[in-house]
Enzyme design. Structure first.
Site, PDB file in Angstrom:
ATOM      1  N   GLU A   1     -19.627 -60.134  76.183  1.00  0.00           N
ATOM      2  CA  GLU A   1     -20.794 -60.410  75.613  1.00  0.00           C
ATOM      3  C   GLU A   1     -21.883 -59.600  76.375  1.00  0.00           C
ATOM      4  OE1 GLU A   1     -23.031 -64.109  77.249  1.00  0.00           O
ATOM      5  OE2 GLU A   1     -24.195 -62.748  76.381  1.00  0.00           O
TER       6      GLU A   1
ATOM      7  N   CYS B   1     -29.535 -63.966  78.050  1.00  0.00           N
ATOM      8  CA  CYS B   1     -28.962 -63.273  76.995  1.00  0.00           C
ATOM      9  C   CYS B   1     -29.350 -63.650  75.685  1.00  0.00           C
ATOM     10  CB  CYS B   1     -27.430 -63.143  76.931  1.00  0.00           C
ATOM     11  SG  CYS B   1     -26.893 -64.642  77.756  1.00  0.00           S
TER      12      CYS B   1
END
Ligand code: NAP
Length: 523
Positions: free
Chosen positions: A265, A302
């Site tokens: 990720e 994120c």
């Protein structure tokens, strides 16, 4: 508990012999004791050998035993008490309530995976019974279940020192699937990693599991990290961090004689769409919600809203003016590491070369404090300059002003893959939103209406994933119970006698699973 500065290879505490890694308190720049010496290839070899030895035993533990193990890890983390909280605060500069909340999430997700393991749905048992009389050919007896992939290498993330680190989401989902885990600790929080690592190792011991089910290594990504990813006994990788790190690990995994999946990720700027009726009705409230989401945790999420897209007009001006006023009053916040602070400073510098600065937060008063930034640019500039869609990790965001709906669509088509896309809309905006939806579905893993992307629920329906560069594999999620799928693969058993079948597939269904039996889901 006294921190030892040692790695955990199975149940053994082992001192590394590479350069010392020492945590820095980012709020003061003070180095914290003890030093953690990095491991080398021999340590990776030992941890992988133990993990491989443990694999066949661990993956066949009963659902109840494996669930109990995950719960024991959660119990042991909670039993660390204040020591864990204090160390994590000192190593990350994150406020105490945030770390306490993160501990709750970490233990909560371990217990959620325990429930998932017990329910057994993840085994996805399918049975197509034999049809010996079928013409022109008989059908054999076919039975499918999912098994664990093998030992998994997990890279602890800097921005979630508990929830996405040693016993975080990647570790919990891999252990739930039946995979031994070897964690490469993040050098920013080695003491937190040791405390949590010892809680996991203690649970391994308490549950009578093979010691190789869990190891914790320190050291450089380029040495220990690459050695792990390229070891033939490692069968999958979980990673959260920079795009360059994720790509390097993915390439190393693909270049192996036996390539393996890497669930990395990496970067996302999480576009937020302000549709005209919503903007007209509540520009000021939207600006308030936006600034709160942008500056939460010094923007080190994120899912931070790094991009706002809207059609030009008086209502958008109101949004920008209010957001700029609110943001100018925001205090600078300590960032996780001097390195992340320095990357943020260069990132806002790069944005400033191509976009207008609408506001900056209050000046920093302590080391490594990131000052919030709001930039504005025109869609034409955004479309012609890819630097404007690079992730700037921290509390920085860019408003892209479009001249009409067609340009909103053009900007959206131009975007890279994202973890999230957020739509602020009213009834009168539905047609516009519906028209954009097919593009957004192609671009992002989670689509939200009238909310903010920061704050990721750990549940069954969550998707924390998305097309590259949000992740390296858009078919999966790293948050929520579906994350277990990343570490499983199907195996079909044809014409097996009952006595040789795994329990999950036996004719009498001793595990009481809801099977797909001859095309019908059992009640
Ligand atoms: P990072 O530099 O990607 O490091 C994460 C882990 O990957 C560390 O263990 C690191 O090892 C390893 N690694 C990095 N590059 C590698 C390579 N080329 N080969 C092998 N291993 C490698 O991430 P970070 O330290 O957390 O932060 C750096 C930047 O990443 C931030 O400024 C931000 O831009 C981005 N970031 C993004 C997110 C997000 O969720 N979008 C989260 C965190 C960070 P070492 O111990 O050797 O460093």
């Amino acid at each position: 508990m006294t921190l030892t500065g040692k790695m955990l290879i199975g149940q053994q505490a082992v001192a590394g012999n590479r350069e010392a890694i020492r945590a820095i308190n980012p709020a003061t720049n003070a180095a914290l004791e003890p030093a953690y010496h990095g491991g080398n290839g021999d340590h990776v070899e030992q941890a992988c050998a133990l993990a491989w030895e443990a694999f066949d035993v661990y993956r066949e533990t009963s659902l109840a035993d494996r669930a109990r193990f995950l719960e024991a890890i959660a119990d042991n983390i909670e039993a660390l008490g204040d020591e864990l909280i204090e160390r994590a605060v000192a190593e990350t500069g994150l406020p105490r309530p945030r770390i306490q909340g993160e501990r709750g999430r970490t233990c909560g997700q371990l217990r959620t995976f325990a429930r998932t393991v017990r329910a057994g749905e993840w085994l996805d048992v399918r049975v197509d019974a034999a049809q010996p009389e079928r013409q022109p050919l008989p059908r054999p007896d076919l039975r499918q279940r999912h098994i664990a992939l093998g030992p998994v290498a997990v890279f602890g993330a800097s921005n979630f020192p508990l929830a996405f680190s040693v016993a975080g989401g990647d570790t919990a989902s891999a252990l739930a699937a039946g995979c031994p885990v070897i964690v490469k600790a993040h050098g920013a929080h080695p003491g937190t990693s040791e405390l949590v690592g010892r809680a996991v190792a203690q649970a391994v011991k308490e549950c009578g599991l093979p010691q190789g089910v869990f190891s914790l290594l320190y050291g450089s990504g380029r040495e220990v990290g690459i050695a792990l990813v390229t070891d033939p006994r490692i069968k999958a990788v979980g990673f959260t961090g920079s795009r360059s790190g994720g790509i390097a690990l993915t390439q190393a995994a693909q270049a192996r004689p036996e390539p393996i999946p890497v669930y990395a990720e990496m970067s996302s700027i999480n576009p937020v769409y302000l549709f005209p009726a919503a903007l007209e009705a509540r520009a000021e409230a939207l600006a308030q919600g936006f600034v709160t989401s942008l500056t939460q945790g010094a923007g080190q999420f994120c899912t931070n809203p790094g991009l706002v897209i809207a059609v030009a007009g008086a209502a958008l001006e109101r949004f920008i003016d209010t957001a700029a006023t609110l943001l100018s009053g925001c205090a600078a916040q300590t960032m996780l590491t001097p390195g992340i602070f320095s990357a943020y400073t260069s990132g806002v510098g790069a944005l400033g070369e191509h976009a207008h600065v609408a506001a900056t937060g209050l000046a920093a008063e302590s080391p490594n404090s990131g000052q919030a930034h709001l930039f504005v640019t025109q869609a034409s500039a955004f479309l012609s300059n890819d630097a404007l869609q690079a992730e700037v990790f921290g509390a920085a965001s860019l408003v892209v002003v479009c001249s009409n709906d067609a340009q909103v669509r053009q900007v959206t088509e131009h975007l890279e893959g994202q973890l999230t896309a957020t739509l602020h809309l009213d009834e009168a905006d539905l047609a516009r939103a519906r028209a954009l939806l097919p593009v957004l579905e192609r671009k992002a893993g989670r689509l939200l209406v009238n909310g903010w992307p920061t704050g990721v629920e750990v549940c069954d329906a969550m998707v924390h994933g998305g097309p590259f560069p949000a992740t390296s594999d858009s078919r999966s999620t790293s948050v929520g119970t579906a994350a277990i799928q990343r570490f499983l693969r199907p195996v079909c058993y044809q014409d097996f006698p009952d006595a040789l079948l795994p329990g999950a597939l036996q004719h009498g269904n001793p595990l009481l699973l809801r099977r797909l039996l001859d095309g019908q889901r059992e009640a």
